[in-house]
Design an enzyme around this catalytic site. Structure first.
Site, PDB file in Angstrom:
ATOM      1  N   CYS A  50      49.628  93.103 155.680  1.00  0.00           N
ATOM      2  CA  CYS A  50      50.157  93.844 154.747  1.00  0.00           C
ATOM      3  C   CYS A  50      50.753  94.751 155.670  1.00  0.00           C
ATOM      4  O   CYS A  50      51.842  94.920 154.467  1.00  0.00           O
ATOM      5  CB  CYS A  50      48.989  94.968 154.687  1.00  0.00           C
ATOM      6  SG  CYS A  50      47.846  95.116 155.978  1.00  0.00           S
ATOM      7  N   HIS A 305      45.131  99.171 156.840  1.00  0.00           N
ATOM      8  CA  HIS A 305      45.539  97.945 155.612  1.00  0.00           C
ATOM      9  C   HIS A 305      46.299  99.045 154.809  1.00  0.00           C
ATOM     10  O   HIS A 305      46.576 100.125 155.075  1.00  0.00           O
ATOM     11  CB  HIS A 305      44.764  98.402 154.002  1.00  0.00           C
ATOM     12  CG  HIS A 305      45.743  97.287 153.209  1.00  0.00           C
ATOM     13  ND1 HIS A 305      45.669  95.771 153.543  1.00  0.00           N
ATOM     14  CD2 HIS A 305      45.452  97.859 151.938  1.00  0.00           C
ATOM     15  CE1 HIS A 305      45.957  95.533 152.241  1.00  0.00           C
ATOM     16  NE2 HIS A 305      46.307  96.901 151.512  1.00  0.00           N
TER      17      HIS A 305
END
Length: 1305
Positions: A50, A305
């Protein structure tokens, strides 16, 4: 692989196997989904990428960067088609970036893949699954691009767009002399701790001055004494694009742990950098920067994330909100009666407007919020907005808190739309400059891996604080204007060859979607034609051949039943009269009609017709002159009837016989006597499997009940006795147990590093290192000879001697500060063309073990290795060098032995590691190969495939060996590495881990070591060649559950020429193996009879299923190991097939039978129901009578797989599909599935065994020992950290991030 081993057999009733000829339809691989309404493409997450996706999207939405990269053609970068050619100079990273950007612009898919790009980085699957820092990636990626673009017109791409300079000045208060030092930067790192905004941080860095006075004076070179001075820094040159990294991660020296600073930190949409710059003669517009990207981190300092907020400068996307997602205009008066909104500001404002009193206590405000919305502040808003009082403080322009913060009121001039600091600081955000300077609303998008959603500009303020907060900021000069033709034009300045490639890819995608749509909406229906059937033995059976009786029809499920009827009429031209379509089902007794299909306007889906449904075509009344009963009530049941055999004269002979009979489910029990022409007697029923002994008599009054009411089903058994033999019922039961020839549906399956000890502390009154060294020799009263053969070396705080300082260097150049400690050592310092290197043997670095060497920077790696070996007293050619990375671990090997140290960027002070083992040739990979097979339940060998020889006595197996060196089989391929081969002595007997069998999937210590094979990553058919090169090197197939070396030693190596143009296939590898000594005595297995796995922690992990792929496509890495498992039959697994190991639990014992391989087609959905059905069919058990669980060998636990098709999440309270490949099961190839037969075992969730209990006890003792060790360590260090809390959980070593780039100089 298994053929028809699990085909059901109902030959006791009919010789016809209905459905056996059906065409099984495999679900085609669906093409990627098209773009959503935003018309922008995301990037798929490879597991932990990510951070990469967020940075790539930022670069992609930087049009100047994207177009500069597109301007580099194939004549400068090369072509991807030539990347595998040995002499080709292909700059793979820029080429893959070009291709990725083109896909993001033009390819009609929801998300693009970065697999090719990460492959060009040299990453393996481990890197792609590991989380890294996006700020670190930004610097490493720019460095890799600079290296890749050397010698091209884009060599200054990064410097041109991102390079800036900072000047650090020290001004003497006495003589006004200015001493300055200029530093380059690609990104600015600003502090977050104890700073509230970006402007404050920049003010502290570039406006405020640091004063040197009192005890902290500055030595002025002009005044030649300590004076007062002022130090400051200014931005001298600003880049077109300014990257700012926020230091949110810090270290707590009290708790000795890292933490993430989640405090509020604001930043403006537009910022004026003129106050922070050195020159101020330019107009203010030259210092204005607009925010266009915000990379956001959600989580803590050990994981989380990333996603990114991006402004679409060129308006490439569709910035419109879907109606169901757009927030409606909120009527404040009606808000409490409407659904709750996600904006807490509106809810609190509405509560105040409805209160008669303008002053409310903060506690009451929280209670009113709970009453109106049904959820408390802490549960819904605290995580994102912080505590309620803090939220009210941040919005002081709307709410007024009392001095004690106990009450709050609404300001009269407070507007409904909360103007945060973010918007107040930005006085020009109402109309932002757009294309050609025309005022337009900026288009912002939230790009979260594959998902792209439009957002409003005010949403950025939500990322000022909290666990989910801004981490990197990207600004662009406001003067940068985009040309009109670039607006909403994704094809602008895209190279022609990429335009053609994307157009062709879009055409192919469209064709695949059309084919997939057709395949997904077509049903396979099996038409059973009534005129070709007859009714006998209580069910329908085909009167003619299968081909004439059953026709297959492919039909669109979106069409109606009327369309289906019309199609059948056209298909059956001979049909006369009425046509009735009914749903039928094949039961053990034959074919039975259940439901008539009515309503021609209904679609097949609405009529609940499934794929592969059996449709009976008839007139609705009779078949062959016999009226047919339909429905579930009269379903035919196959019952096994046991009765005493009678002679022709009607006399009983005392022997029980069994005959199968078919009865309607709604028939009465007493019809059994009529069917067998016996007088009414006694019926005993056995509802268990045939052959069971649970016989229960049926009372006479219950004989009028139907078979279904009595609980009978297919396969149930009845025992008939005469009335006069009631007293001999026990005898009859015993006879039924002993003499019955009932067929058993059991599970019988044959599946089978000389310094002076004194140091001297010197002040900075000498300007050159040579003066300090001479003074030290005089002060220490040492021999004057040392002046010609000595040097000064800095000493770090750990007492380690660092790289020698050149005599000609000034203190500033040598980075020697006040109070620094220097050591006077023997030996001259290296010259400007020499390197001072540390080197050590192996990876276990201990303080003081490093050796030192001075070499020329033009020395090759091979010659440097020879010098280090000679200085270490080592000999032999089986050594190589590795550079120690920043984690103090062995990094990548120095593969290019002819390259110079300067070319490989080896600097003075670097540490090199001498590693055992010779590197394979460039372009080759060295892979250890193991044999593997599981143990049986008794701990003995159970070989799946036995050659014409038997295992030797005991637990040892013979291997093909001879006197000589270990052999490496070399097959012509490309990129290489050198893994560690662990050799251990052969155990005298099988270990407990081996005896646990394949249930744990882990075996005992290997007898010796694996065979090493050097192969290339770039050749197709490589895995097949691995199988061929190894299969003949072991004389015997090792027993189950053992790791056995495939070969120990051969007198010489065999190799194919590296420039071999043809592909080495099976015959080449076979001829290679046969040319080696002892080959004629070895047993060979065909490659299709060998299964290959990757090995981690001595367990098979990943199944390598496509043996025609290139090895680089498997992403094995340099430390990969492979194990081979022999098979009984040839195996060809599909892309959606999953290989599982199933074990049936032994009734009455906490143990399992031997493991059997089960191939499960997960194409229709990887759900619990589908797996349970497959396991039930595999073991020929009813699906409702089994329980299954996945085994977790690391925890010695079994995880039951629920039979529910839906699961309810505890927090979100919403249904989600149970994909077994996701949490909590993470099902994959090679997993062990335990099976419990509920027909013979209790229905509980205990799947554990005795060895599991022992394993858990060992883990408990190990954890207890670690806990005691930690407590002892904490008690020992309590005098240093008295106030420290509980230490954080130990974590694994961090791995460095690197991108491998070829040499283009």
């Amino acid at each position: 692989m298994f053929g028809d081993l699990f085909e059901e057999d109902y030959s006791s009733v009919s010789n016809n196997h209905y459905g056996k000829g059906k065409n099984l339809k495999t679900k085609t691989l669906e093409p990627p989904a098209p773009r959503e309404f935003t018309n922008l493409s995301g990037i798929r997450n490879q597991g932990g990428t990510c951070y990469l996706n967020s940075l790539l999207q930022t670069l992609h939405f930087t049009p100047e960067f994207r177009e500069a990269l597109f301007s580099l053609g194939p004549e400068e970068l090369g072509s991807l088609e030539d990347k595998d050619k040995p002499d080709a100079k292909v700059r793979i990273i820029p080429l893959q970036l070009q291709r990725l950007f083109a896909q993001l612009l033009l390819l009609d898919q929801e998300a693009a893949s970065t697999t090719d790009l990460t492959d060009s980085f040299g990453w393996t699957s481990n890197e792609e699954m590991r989380q890294h820092d996006v700020q670190e990636l930004n610097r490493i990626l720019f460095s890799a691009l600079e290296t890749s673009l050397v010698g091209t017109s884009g060599h200054d791409l990064i410097n041109r767009l991102y390079h800036g300079t900072v000047v650090n000045q020290i001004v003497c208060k006495e003589c006004e002399n200015i001493s300055e030092k200029q530093e380059d930067f690609l990104d600015l790192t600003v502090a977050v701790k104890n700073v509230s905004s970006l402007e404050d941080a920049l003010w502290n860095m570039y406006v405020e001055e640091e004063v040197f006075d009192y005890d902290n004076l500055y030595h002025c070179g002009t005044c030649d004494r300590l004076v007062k001075a002022a130090k400051s820094a200014k931005l001298r040159k600003l880049p077109p694009f300014l990257t700012i990294s926020l230091l949110r991660f810090n270290f707590d020296f009290v708790k000795c742990e890292r933490y993430k600073d989640t405090s509020c930190y604001t930043f403006p949409l537009r910022i004026n950098l003129k106050p922070f710059c050195e020159q101020s003669e330019l107009d203010d517009s030259g210092y204005m920067y607009d925010l266009f990207s915000v990379i956001i981190h959600k989580g803590g300092c050990y994981g989380g994330h990333y996603h990114v907020y991006i402004k679409d400068v060129d308006h490439l996307g569709n910035w419109q909100f879907q109606e169901e997602k757009r927030k409606p205009d909120v009527n404040l008066e009606a808000l409490p009666n409407e659904e709750e909104t996600d904006d807490p500001l509106m809810i609190l404002k509405a509560i105040f407007l409805q209160e008669k009193s303008s002053l409310i206590s903060v506690d009451q405000l929280g209670q009113k919020l709970l009453k109106k919305t049904g959820i408390s502040w802490n549960k819904k808003y605290r995580r994102q907005h912080g505590p309620l009082r803090k939220f009210l403080q941040l919005h002081s322009q709307i709410f007024l808190l009392s001095s004690d913060e106990s009450t709050v009121s609404l300001l009269k001039n407070g507007s409904l739309q909360a103007e945060s600091d973010f918007q107040r600081n930005d006085h020009q955000t109402s109309k932002c400059p757009g294309l050609n300077g025309s005022p337009t609303c900026p288009h912002w998008f939230d790009i979260n891996d594959s998902k792209v959603q439009p957002i409003e500009e005010k949403d950025i303020a939500q990322q000022f604080q909290g666990k989910e907060s801004a981490y990197m900021l990207f600004y662009r000069k406001s003067q940068l204007q985009r040309p009109p033709e670039a607006r909403a034009n994704p094809r602008y300045r895209v190279p022609c060859h990429l335009l053609k490639e994307m157009d062709a890819a879009n055409t192919e995608l469209q064709m695949k979607r059309t084919e997939c749509d057709s395949a997904n909406n077509n049903f396979e229906l099996h038409l059973h034609l009534g005129p070709h059937y007859r009714f006998c033995n209580g069910a329908l059976h085909p009167g003619t051949s299968q081909a004439e009786s059953v026709w297959d029809l492919t039909f669109d499920k979106r069409k109606t039943l009327g369309d289906l009827r019309q199609s059948i009429f056209q298909l059956l031209q001979f049909w006369e009269g009425d046509m009735v379509l009914s749903v039928a089902k094949c039961v053990p007794a034959g074919l039975h009609i259940y439901q008539t299909l009515d309503g021609d306007e209904l679609t097949l889906c609405e009529a609940e017709i499934a794929d592969g449904e059996d449709i009976f075509v008839w007139n609705g009344v009779e078949v062959g002159g016999v009226q047919i009963q339909t429905g579930v009530d009269c379903e035919p049941l196959l019952i096994h009837v046991l009765h005493v055999e009678t002679s022709a004269e009607g006399e009983t002979q005392g022997q029980l016989v069994e005959t199968p009979h078919v009865f309607p489910a709604n028939a009465e029990m007493r019809t059994v006597f009529t069917t067998l022409a016996m007088p009414v007697g006694i019926i005993l029923v056995n509802l268990a499997e045939p052959g069971g002994d649970e016989w229960t008599p049926i009372p006479q009054k219950d004989l009028k009940k139907t078979f279904r009411e009595q609980g009978l089903r297919n396969g149930s058994s009845l025992l008939l006795q005469h009335s006069h033999s009631a007293n001999n019922r026990k005898t009859g039961l015993n006879e039924a147990k002993k003499g019955s020839n009932l067929k058993q549906n059991g599970l019988d399956r044959n599946c089978s590093s000389l310094g002076l000890n004194s140091t001297y502390s010197l002040g900075p009154d000498a300007s050159v290192v040579f003066d300090i060294r001479i003074k030290a020799i005089k002060e220490l009263k040492l021999m004057e000879e040392l002046a010609e053969n000595s040097c000064l070396r800095p000493v770090d705080r750990n007492g380690k001697l660092l790289c020698p300082v050149p005599d000609s260097a000034t203190l500033k150049e040598a980075e020697v500060r006040l109070g620094s400690t220097l050591a006077l050592c023997l030996g001259k310092a290296p010259t400007s063309s020499q390197l001072f290197l540390f080197f050590a043997l192996g990876t276990d670095l201990q303080p003081g073990v490093e050796l030192e060497v001075i070499v020329e920077e033009t020395l090759s790696v091979r010659d440097c290795l020879k010098i280090m070996l000679k200085k270490s007293g080592l000999s032999g050619g089986a050594w190589h060098l590795r550079k120690m990375d920043w984690c103090y671990e062995a990094g990548e090997p120095l593969c290019e032995e002819d390259a110079t140290l300067k070319e490989l960027r080896i600097c003075s002070g670097d540490t090199l590691l001498l590693m055992k083992g010779k590197l394979p040739p460039l372009g080759f990979l060295k892979v250890p190969i193991w044999w593997y097979q599981p143990w049986g339940p008794s701990g003995h060998q159970e070989s799946r495939y036995q050659p014409n020889c038997a295992p030797s006595q005991g637990s040892s197996w013979r291997v093909a060996s001879s006197q000589g060196e270990d052999t490496v089989i070399v097959i012509p391929y490309r990129v290489g590495g050198s893994p560690k081969t662990r050799l251990r002595p052969r155990p005298a007997e099988p270990t407990r881990a081996c005896r646990d069998g394949f249930r744990t999937g882990r075996c005992g210590p290997p007898p010796a070591g694996p065979a090493s094979i050097s192969i290339s990553e770039g050749h197709r058919g490589a895995l097949r060649c691995v199988r061929h090169g190894v299969r003949g090197r072991s004389r015997h197939l090792p027993g189950p559950g053992r790791w056995t070396e495939a070969a120990r030693s051969w007198p010489r190596a065999a190799a194919l020429p590296e420039n071999e143009q043809r592909r080495p296939g099976d015959q080449d590898a076979l001829a290679l193996a046969m040319a080696l000594p002892f080959a004629s005595e070895l047993a060979f297995w065909p490659p299709a009879f060998l299964r290959a796995w990757t090995v981690e922690s001595k367990r098979p992990r990943r199944l390598l299923r496509a043996d025609r792929q290139q090895l680089r496509e498997y992403k094995l890495g340099r430390k990969a190991e492979i194990c081979l498992e022999a098979l009984e039959k040839e195996e060809s697994l599909g892309p959606q097939d999953m290989l599982l190991r199933t074990q049936l639990r032994i009734p009455g014992e906490r143990a399992y039978a031997r493991a059997l391989d089960l191939v499960w087609d997960a194409a229709r959905g990887c759900t619990a129901g589908s797996l349970r059905q497959r396991v039930a069919d595999f073991y020929s058990l009813p699906v409702e009578k089994i329980e299954i669980a996945k085994y977790c060998p690391e925890k010695f636990e079994w995880l039951p797989i629920s039979s529910w098709n839906q699961q309810i999440a505890k927090r979100k309270k919403k249904k989600k599909q149970d994909n077994l490949q996701g949490a909590p099961y993470y099902l994959k190839d090679g997993d062990i599935i335990g099976v419990k037969n509920l027909l013979v075992e209790e229905d509980d969730e205990d799947f554990s065994t005795v060895s599991d209990d022992l394993g858990k006890e060992r883990q408990k003792q190990l954890a207890l020992g670690k806990k005691k060790s930690r407590e002892a360590l904490r008690a020992h260090s309590s005098d240093l950290f008295s106030s420290a809390g509980t230490p954080a959980q130990p974590r694994g070593p961090e791995a460095s991030l690197s991108i491998h780039v070829g040499s283009f100089r």
